[in-house]
Scaffold this active site. Structure first.
Site, PDB file in Angstrom:
ATOM      1  N   GLY B  10       0.716  -1.397   0.504  1.00 10.69           N
ATOM      2  CA  GLY B  10       0.447  -0.249   0.015  1.00 10.69           C
ATOM      3  C   GLY B  10       0.638   1.048  -0.101  1.00 10.69           C
ATOM      4  O   GLY B  10       0.393   2.393   0.362  1.00 10.69           O
ATOM      5  N   ALA B  11       2.401   1.118  -0.175  1.00 14.71           N
ATOM      6  CA  ALA B  11       2.820   2.156  -0.510  1.00 14.71           C
ATOM      7  C   ALA B  11       2.412   3.281  -0.970  1.00 14.71           C
ATOM      8  O   ALA B  11       2.895   4.797  -0.819  1.00 14.71           O
ATOM      9  CB  ALA B  11       4.655   2.148  -0.869  1.00 14.71           C
ATOM     10  N   GLY B  13      -0.621   4.436  -1.073  1.00 13.52           N
ATOM     11  CA  GLY B  13      -2.114   4.921  -0.540  1.00 13.52           C
ATOM     12  C   GLY B  13      -1.657   6.235  -0.029  1.00 13.52           C
ATOM     13  O   GLY B  13      -0.718   6.681   0.148  1.00 13.52           O
ATOM     14  N   THR B  15      -2.014   6.479   4.098  1.00  9.74           N
ATOM     15  CA  THR B  15      -1.878   5.832   4.807  1.00  9.74           C
ATOM     16  C   THR B  15      -0.571   5.260   4.684  1.00  9.74           C
ATOM     17  O   THR B  15       0.855   5.516   5.353  1.00  9.74           O
ATOM     18  CB  THR B  15      -2.641   4.849   5.871  1.00  9.74           C
ATOM     19  OG1 THR B  15      -3.509   5.175   6.327  1.00  9.74           O
ATOM     20  CG2 THR B  15      -1.555   4.250   6.820  1.00  9.74           C
ATOM     21  N   GLY B  16      -0.116   4.476   3.887  1.00 11.32           N
ATOM     22  CA  GLY B  16       1.326   3.745   3.212  1.00 11.32           C
ATOM     23  C   GLY B  16       2.171   4.677   2.924  1.00 11.32           C
ATOM     24  O   GLY B  16       3.364   3.762   3.251  1.00 11.32           O
ATOM     25  N   LYS B 125     -11.607  -6.208  10.423  1.00 11.41           N
ATOM     26  CA  LYS B 125     -10.613  -6.319  10.669  1.00 11.41           C
ATOM     27  C   LYS B 125      -9.966  -6.777  11.825  1.00 11.41           C
ATOM     28  O   LYS B 125      -8.874  -7.556  11.803  1.00 11.41           O
ATOM     29  CB  LYS B 125     -10.230  -4.650  11.191  1.00 11.41           C
ATOM     30  CG  LYS B 125      -9.638  -3.588   9.445  1.00 11.41           C
ATOM     31  CD  LYS B 125      -9.646  -2.066  10.667  1.00 11.41           C
ATOM     32  CE  LYS B 125      -9.332  -0.850   9.458  1.00 11.41           C
ATOM     33  NZ  LYS B 125      -7.999  -0.814   8.187  1.00 11.41           N
TER      34      LYS B 125
END
Lengths: 339, 339
Positions: B10-11, B13, B15-16, B125
């Site tokens: 998720g880099a 995105g 958050t990522g 989650k």
């Protein structure tokens, strides 16, 4: 510091009885027993007042406001409700929040296991735990590993049959090499009395134990101390998993079959304890549990060897005396699953 | 001590991206980005190697053995997967266990909330968290409260519209008096870099934050620093709860309606944060979280006032640029629920 007022549900059961003894022995608590109307006239309930235990008769499914009035004034509420009654604790917890209870101890009191499909009973307890957390109700969850009283094998001479709930009981599960946390039933209450009087255990999981022994070690101790040789039988990990699948398939076809439902529990316990190896200190700590032995190093619980000495001397007590639910469970087992 | 090898999903995105920045800034990690085949040719992925980040293209739904080979050698795996992809982490966690990963950080990264019916996304989650625990896979679960970037109201002059994902955004939820933990997006990664390099956070929940402010306090800070007066609109606790019921009813009638499904999330966030008041330190600690500010007292995250200064100076960044999922979410919201 005055006495802490405790309300205990299940005081006449196996776990609850130990908790009652432990709380009274400790001398720091003023204990009342919460009794459901259906049990109000049982002989074991009638015996409580002689021990200074007041009985509070209440339907735990009553409207929350009514129940909260009864719970008002108790610092601690402990539930050792039977295995089939877990979800009845939802209403009780809501009422406890409303009454301002300072610590709610729901019925955990089983071996260490994660929620999420390993043991159905554990998942039902998780529903209760999640409800408690949603309420922001102060809690302690206490697990106790496996009882000494259901861990020992029977001997060829029959001399321990008097205390065994299964005869014969000589089956090693999945090889029998995985260690398990074990607790003597009378020590459960002694641990609980310490745990509920301890700020460090507030909003925490705690596990109690006296020994960490594999089935093979338990069998060897019995052989060594009795001088007898146990003819072992075996159930493989594969067969344990197959049993669970078969019981689940049977339950899907006939969800109201209580014997089948009850027979799922020992099969899943066996899977958790003997195949997955959940009921061990490292895994418990990983799951966030505190170790009651580390919290109370002064307290020396009975060792399995001491228990075995008593067992061989004819001084052990058979658990689940006159327990109708357990008789159903046994007949479920004798339907041919796992054991 | 050499560099720790980190694989980050998720880099590219929101958050990522912050996590990637934080890990690189910290200088203690050798970071690779796990990229799904569908994103392999996106411009943001193409930009990663220029920053020294190797890309590992992999289908996270691949057979566990294949995936485990790719994960082999990484001490830390961090997943900042999108909100719709949570359950894809199940397979990734199983592979991480097989590969001997020392710390798995699944996608928590939301505000504090209990599992069990408060926020559907949180419950999804929880399925992942329970799976991780069943695997006995070392983990850290990190929640971040609410982003500064989605917390500020718009101003009558329009001068902060450039950075706002909702225009206008002047609604107080359930009176707006309940405090919430807030974090600046760029600080998420700085916290994460510290947390994943810390033995104290292994197998623990941690929350990050810089300010604890109610909506009313946030509105007042914006008014005070801008000199403008915000015309407040209101949505009551009752209406928030009604919205959730309506969306759930609509979803039951049409489960495949993605806009409706997405519109449930902000309504449930609002219920958790503004009605229940979950996203606060005392409740987080009750749930077992460690406080990242207490763990790293040397680190000074950006305050909401500093952020507001930048916002008013035209230096803030609008989150979710070119994010298709978020555009769907917005259109779901504009269907008329809650906001």
């Amino acid at each position: 510091m005055g006495y802490q007022r405790v309300l205990l549900l299940g005081a006449t059961g196996q776990t609850g009885g130990s908790i009652l003894d432990g709380l009274l022995e400790c001398g720091k608590f003023d204990v009342d027993a919460l009794i459901r109307p259906s049990s109000a006239y049982s002989p074991s309930v009638a015996a409580l007042p002689q021990r200074g235990v007041k009985t509070v008769i209440a339907d735990i499914g009553a409207p929350v406001d009514e129940l909260a009035i009864l719970l008002n004034g108790y610092e601690i509420v402990i539930s050792a409700i039977d295995a089939m009654g877990q979800l009845a604790q939802l209403n009780l917890a809501t009422a406890a929040k409303k009454a301002g209870v300072k610590r709610f101890v729901p019925c955990a009191f089983i071996s260490i296991a994660p929620p999420g499909g390993v043991i159905d009973l554990r998942d039902e307890k998780e529903v209760v735990f999640q409800h408690i957390r949603k309420l922001f109700l102060p809690y302690t969850f206490i697990d106790v590993g496996v009882w000494f009283q259901t861990s020992f094998p029977t001997l060829p001479s029959g001399r321990v049959d008097y205390a065994s709930i299964f005869i014969p009981n000589t089956t090693l599960h999945a090889g029998g090499d995985i260690p398990n946390l074990l607790t003597d039933i009378p020590d459960i209450g002694r641990f609980v009395a310490r745990i509920v009087d301890d700020e460090r255990t507030l909003n925490k999981y705690v596990y109690t134990w006296s020994d960490l022994l594999s089935q093979n070690q338990v069998f060897s101790i019995l052989e060594e101390m009795s001088g007898e040789k146990i003819e072992r039988t075996h159930v493989s990990a594969d067969n344990i998993e197959k049993s669970i699948k078969q019981i689940k398939a049977a339950l899907e076809a006939d969800p109201s079959n209580l014997s089948k439902r009850l027979s799922l529990l020992p099969a899943q316990y066996s899977y958790s304890r003997a195949v997955r190896g959940d009921n061990q200190p490292a895994y418990a700590k990983y799951l966030g549990y505190l170790d009651a032995r580390e919290l109370y190093p002064d307290f020396k619980p009975k060792s399995f060897r001491e228990f075995t000495r008593e067992l061989l001397d004819g001084k052990a007590e058979k658990p689940y005396k006159d327990n109708k639910l357990f008789e159903r469970l046994k007949s479920g087992l004798e339907d041919g699953m796992v054991q």
